[in-house]
Design a protein around this motif. Sequence first.
Motif, PDB file in Angstrom:
ATOM      1  N   MET A 150       0.818  -1.219   0.000  1.00 64.33           N
ATOM      2  CA  MET A 150       0.000   0.000   0.000  1.00 64.33           C
ATOM      3  C   MET A 150       0.853   1.272   0.000  1.00 64.33           C
ATOM      4  O   MET A 150       0.368   2.347   0.324  1.00 64.33           O
ATOM      5  CB  MET A 150      -0.945   0.010   1.207  1.00 64.33           C
ATOM      6  CG  MET A 150      -1.965  -1.082   1.164  1.00 64.33           C
ATOM      7  SD  MET A 150      -2.923  -1.040  -0.385  1.00 64.33           S
ATOM      8  CE  MET A 150      -3.905  -2.527  -0.197  1.00 64.33           C
ATOM      9  N   LYS A 151       2.103   1.126  -0.344  1.00 69.43           N
ATOM     10  CA  LYS A 151       2.987   2.279  -0.380  1.00 69.43           C
ATOM     11  C   LYS A 151       3.414   2.516  -1.825  1.00 69.43           C
ATOM     12  O   LYS A 151       3.645   1.570  -2.561  1.00 69.43           O
ATOM     13  CB  LYS A 151       4.212   1.980   0.473  1.00 69.43           C
ATOM     14  CG  LYS A 151       5.161   3.135   0.665  1.00 69.43           C
ATOM     15  CD  LYS A 151       6.311   2.715   1.545  1.00 69.43           C
ATOM     16  CE  LYS A 151       7.372   1.983   0.789  1.00 69.43           C
ATOM     17  NZ  LYS A 151       8.197   2.804  -0.077  1.00 69.43           N
ATOM     18  N   ALA A 152       3.519   3.784  -2.198  1.00 67.22           N
ATOM     19  CA  ALA A 152       3.993   4.065  -3.554  1.00 67.22           C
ATOM     20  C   ALA A 152       5.421   3.557  -3.708  1.00 67.22           C
ATOM     21  O   ALA A 152       6.206   3.587  -2.767  1.00 67.22           O
ATOM     22  CB  ALA A 152       3.915   5.556  -3.828  1.00 67.22           C
ATOM     23  N   SER A 153       5.733   3.104  -4.902  1.00 66.86           N
ATOM     24  CA  SER A 153       7.042   2.502  -5.139  1.00 66.86           C
ATOM     25  C   SER A 153       8.156   3.534  -5.040  1.00 66.86           C
ATOM     26  O   SER A 153       8.058   4.632  -5.571  1.00 66.86           O
ATOM     27  CB  SER A 153       7.040   1.872  -6.532  1.00 66.86           C
ATOM     28  OG  SER A 153       8.213   1.168  -6.747  1.00 66.86           O
ATOM     29  N   GLY A 154       9.219   3.168  -4.329  1.00 63.74           N
ATOM     30  CA  GLY A 154      10.423   3.989  -4.295  1.00 63.74           C
ATOM     31  C   GLY A 154      10.312   5.277  -3.510  1.00 63.74           C
ATOM     32  O   GLY A 154      11.008   6.236  -3.780  1.00 63.74           O
ATOM     33  N   THR A 155       9.417   5.330  -2.532  1.00 61.38           N
ATOM     34  CA  THR A 155       9.263   6.556  -1.759  1.00 61.38           C
ATOM     35  C   THR A 155       9.451   6.281  -0.281  1.00 61.38           C
ATOM     36  O   THR A 155       9.043   5.241   0.226  1.00 61.38           O
ATOM     37  CB  THR A 155       7.871   7.168  -1.949  1.00 61.38           C
ATOM     38  OG1 THR A 155       6.889   6.216  -1.529  1.00 61.38           O
ATOM     39  CG2 THR A 155       7.618   7.516  -3.396  1.00 61.38           C
ATOM     40  N   GLY A 156      10.047   7.213   0.404  1.00 58.81           N
ATOM     41  CA  GLY A 156      10.093   7.243   1.853  1.00 58.81           C
ATOM     42  C   GLY A 156      10.652   5.996   2.503  1.00 58.81           C
ATOM     43  O   GLY A 156      11.562   5.346   1.993  1.00 58.81           O
ATOM     44  N   LEU A 157      10.097   5.674   3.656  1.00 61.14           N
ATOM     45  CA  LEU A 157      10.556   4.546   4.437  1.00 61.14           C
ATOM     46  C   LEU A 157       9.837   3.278   4.000  1.00 61.14           C
ATOM     47  O   LEU A 157       9.048   3.284   3.068  1.00 61.14           O
ATOM     48  CB  LEU A 157      10.333   4.834   5.925  1.00 61.14           C
ATOM     49  CG  LEU A 157      10.958   6.152   6.430  1.00 61.14           C
ATOM     50  CD1 LEU A 157      10.669   6.355   7.909  1.00 61.14           C
ATOM     51  CD2 LEU A 157      12.447   6.167   6.172  1.00 61.14           C
ATOM     52  N   ALA A 158      10.108   2.185   4.733  1.00 57.96           N
ATOM     53  CA  ALA A 158       9.608   0.886   4.284  1.00 57.96           C
ATOM     54  C   ALA A 158       8.100   0.733   4.445  1.00 57.96           C
ATOM     55  O   ALA A 158       7.488  -0.082   3.767  1.00 57.96           O
ATOM     56  CB  ALA A 158      10.322  -0.222   5.044  1.00 57.96           C
ATOM     57  N   ALA A 160       4.137   2.431   4.726  1.00 58.17           N
ATOM     58  CA  ALA A 160       3.355   3.564   4.228  1.00 58.17           C
ATOM     59  C   ALA A 160       2.989   4.502   5.366  1.00 58.17           C
ATOM     60  O   ALA A 160       2.840   4.083   6.511  1.00 58.17           O
ATOM     61  CB  ALA A 160       2.096   3.056   3.544  1.00 58.17           C
ATOM     62  N   ARG A 161       2.830   5.769   5.036  1.00 55.81           N
ATOM     63  CA  ARG A 161       2.267   6.738   5.969  1.00 55.81           C
ATOM     64  C   ARG A 161       0.854   7.062   5.518  1.00 55.81           C
ATOM     65  O   ARG A 161       0.520   6.939   4.334  1.00 55.81           O
ATOM     66  CB  ARG A 161       3.110   8.007   5.998  1.00 55.81           C
ATOM     67  CG  ARG A 161       4.518   7.774   6.533  1.00 55.81           C
ATOM     68  CD  ARG A 161       5.316   9.053   6.441  1.00 55.81           C
ATOM     69  NE  ARG A 161       4.805  10.064   7.343  1.00 55.81           N
ATOM     70  CZ  ARG A 161       4.979  11.384   7.153  1.00 55.81           C
ATOM     71  NH1 ARG A 161       5.614  11.810   6.087  1.00 55.81           N
ATOM     72  NH2 ARG A 161       4.511  12.260   8.026  1.00 55.81           N
TER      73      ARG A 161
END
Lengths: 264, 793
Positions: A150-158, A160-161
């Motif tokens: 559920m996290k966009a690929s290649g962004t932020g930490l491991a 999702a926020r």
Amino acid sequence: MKPRHWWISGCLALTALFALSLSSCSTIERTIVETPFIEGANFVGNKACYECHTNYTREFPSSAHARVHVGDAALKGQTGCESCHGPGSRHIAAGGGKGRFIVNPGRDSTACLTCHVQTHAELRLPHHHPVLENKMNCVQCHDPHGSDIMKASGTGLAMARLNDSCAECHREQARPRVYEHAAMREGCTACHVPHGSMNSKMLTERDVNLCIKCHAQTQGSVVGAGQIYFGIVDHTDKITRGGCWSAGCHPAVHGSNISPNLHY
Amino acid sequence: MSTFPRITSGATPLVFSLLATSLYGAAVDESKLPAPPTRTIDFARDIQPILETSCLKCHGPEKPKGGFRVTDRVELLKGGENGPSVLPGQSAKSPFIHYVARLVPDMEMPPNGKGDPLTTEQVGLLRAWIDQGVAWSEGAAPSKTIAEASPTLRWITVKGDERKFRELNWIPNGFDGGLESFRLREQIDANRRFEISGHTLRDDYDVKLSLEHGDSFFVRAGLQQFRKYYDDSGGYYAPFGGPLATLDRDLHLDIGKAWIEAGGVTPFGLSLKGGYEYHFREGEKSLSSWMPIQPAPDTRSILPTSKAIDEHQHVLRLDAGYDYRGVRFEDNLRYDYYDLAARNTTARTLAESPALSQRIGESSQQHTIANAFTAEAQPREWLLVSAGYLYSHTDGDESFRTGPVDENGGALTAGPAWNAPRLTLEQSAHVFNANAQFGLWEQMTFSAGAQTEWNRQRVFGAINLDEIDLTFPNGITNNPGRGYGDFDRFTAEEKLLLRNTQIPFTVLYGEARFRQETVQEVAGLDAAVDTSTFNFTRDTDTTRLWELYRTGFQVSPWTRVSLNAYYQRRNRDDTFDHNVDTRPYSTGLGYPAFITARETTTDETGARIVMRPTTWLKTTLGYRLVSTDFETATHAVPTLTGGGLRSGEYDAHIHSLNVTLTPWRRLYLSSGFTFQDSRTASADNGNPSATPFKGQIYSAMSSASYILDNLTDVTLAYDFSHADFSQPNQTAGLPLGIDYESHGVRAGIGRAFWKKVKGRLEYLWSYYDEPSSGHYNDFTAHGVFATVIVKWD
């Protein structure tokens, strides 16, 4: 479950059984997951991909997609990479290279929708994110290799926020305000269907049910049958005019900078 | 590991070169090298097959082992991390030959298990090639140009609601044309590649450029814009009759971005990428917030409204990555400036005449800087650990103003003119993350992760509840006030994942996630004169507990059958402790301070069976059941006791079937069918205007393609969708359910006229029928697309 559900399930099951009855063990090769076809290439397993694509594959065993594999007995659940990218032997033999005998579904949702049939159907509903129109792709919102799908690929930490993926494009709706709508802290999917919906704005419902399933009516002895109170306010007449936001009373559904009751 | 030896770092390549050359040269017994043949070596005939078979797998263009590429003469002579390995004219002194002749222990190439050793004859050929000057014939260089363009002309005619057609299909009607796709790819040499690709159509274009030099450097840029269309009609209420109220103008948003980025890998291994992005949204969109109309004796809110958006975002990015002693460090720095101006017209709460509407203007300017630093290491083959820290800070200003207008948008002489000329926004977040993964690539994988986030937000400023009354001499009654909405939020999230593949042909998995959140929130509004009873003060402590459990399996006991199934439970338990909840005239009326607790529980299960009974038939059969219960408790307020109740229920059954048929090599058939039956019901206390939102959705997608002969193919695709969520509450309320049916057909024929020129002619038919809008949104569309595909290479 209503009787007609059993009808439909039964028909589908019979269809599937009929298809199964046509099977012949001698005609089956190897794949059950419909992998992208790469002529002349064979499956080599995740380890071979790990040799070069370390940044993608190290965390891959924790990915939801690591649970998928092609039905190759010799590789026992180790073909998650090739389920989406296609068999990799020719890619490796050619020394690798972007797009050389390998499929990159990041630009094309076809590989994803081969398995995600229900999502494909949602993307064809009247109001949908334009994935099939090639104006978006799946990895803008999902990380297919990481531990958090559920996290966009290649962004932020491991991990999702809250609302991060949606806010990348829908900044207007996700921006902070003086008076917030508490539903924003539950996430955008509290009210919106992320892939597609028959309802405008991809809402889960298009009537008062969307709101009052959370904003429950207040109970009391003075509340007569058919009356609806939210807090101390009698809304019985108000909801005759439409949905809570569509009737013009609480249109600032993402929060307001002036009205605590989200009037504006 | 199949790599050329890494000596150390920190010295110059020349030192490496000399050291490596002298080290191996001194250690190798050159008398054991096969003698080179005396004939002239032909690169394409004698050498290229050896390189392709035995070298390119590991020393190709991307991520070559030891940084050593054998993709062209320049790269070959340059060598890898240890400097030159091929010395022209000196094959006996070339480490490259020593390795392939397997004279250097632990440096045999190809490494054991990575390929067959070279024969004596092959080593001799390589020696002769080096001795003769390492000729790399022009014909073998991969320099190549590939170009492709697909000019197209399109024409679509629509009978009925054209705007609805555009909204649902994301394409314009009328004439359209341009390039459906284009691509120019120039492989300058083995490492350098230039590419431009995309499409340019009416209101829809996408152009991407890239210039790449292996892994060492790249520049990419692009420009993309597409148009999102909106229908301009409002709601429909049968007793008022038609036609449907519309704004009578084309609503659309142009959404796009332009970007450029460059990056590469420095000689000492630092990867860098920097770029700039510009995102925009401009135009006017429809709102699902409608305005009231009052043909006596009823009032229903069905008049359409819209919102003008002018949104711009500028983003600067800098990403860096570096491997040091087996640890991968990455840093992602981002700065963005966000600028929004929006205006819309909306209805007042009760739409008193003459102040029927409010014109609203909003603006927002925000500066955000965020930095994420992560480190990842694999200290053991079975252990992967990572950690990260993200910090972000936002400063900004918001403004809001509203003024009374009539139903035609004309300014009124009386009404509220609330405004917040400058609200100050501050938001900060600190996020920590740590993960561990055990059993990499083994039959059991276990991973655990934790993430904590502390978030603080302050939004405050003047909120003036002014009133306009131009019939009086002063005109405006000022009512200055102050509003604020602050919170401190702490969130901790944990995840546990387990995957097991020990059972033959089976993958088992389990997953648990937990989130604990506490929010301390203070909000209020303090106007000098509380004429509208809007003043309030609220201090609420919120506790949220969220958990998710999921378990499932995939099994394929036979290669022709695969079955997977899962069960998932999500639970959210919120508690609201309203320390302060005051209004001048009553308590317990905060927003939504009357709610004290809420629990939402979702159970979901699904199964899918995939069968491939023959090589030409694949079927997928799926089922998913989702059930959610909403429980809510409310405060006691004056005259009402409050208490807990089941406030809502959601149930959905989703069935799907997909069949793919390829009975002959020339024929491909694929059909998918999905049926969803769902129901959302809320605690409506028997109010006849609030009815369950329930119905069925049927979707079907079919496509077929048939290759008639070497020159001609035909395609046919059909889509069908039908939903019936109509509601029987016309007498008491406003039916908001929807009942529609849509059909789409796309038939095409393609023919190759010459080897590099093809043509495609397509016919499109689209039909939409929506009884719940009184059929005013219906349309039938016909379209013809003619496309030519031209290739050069």
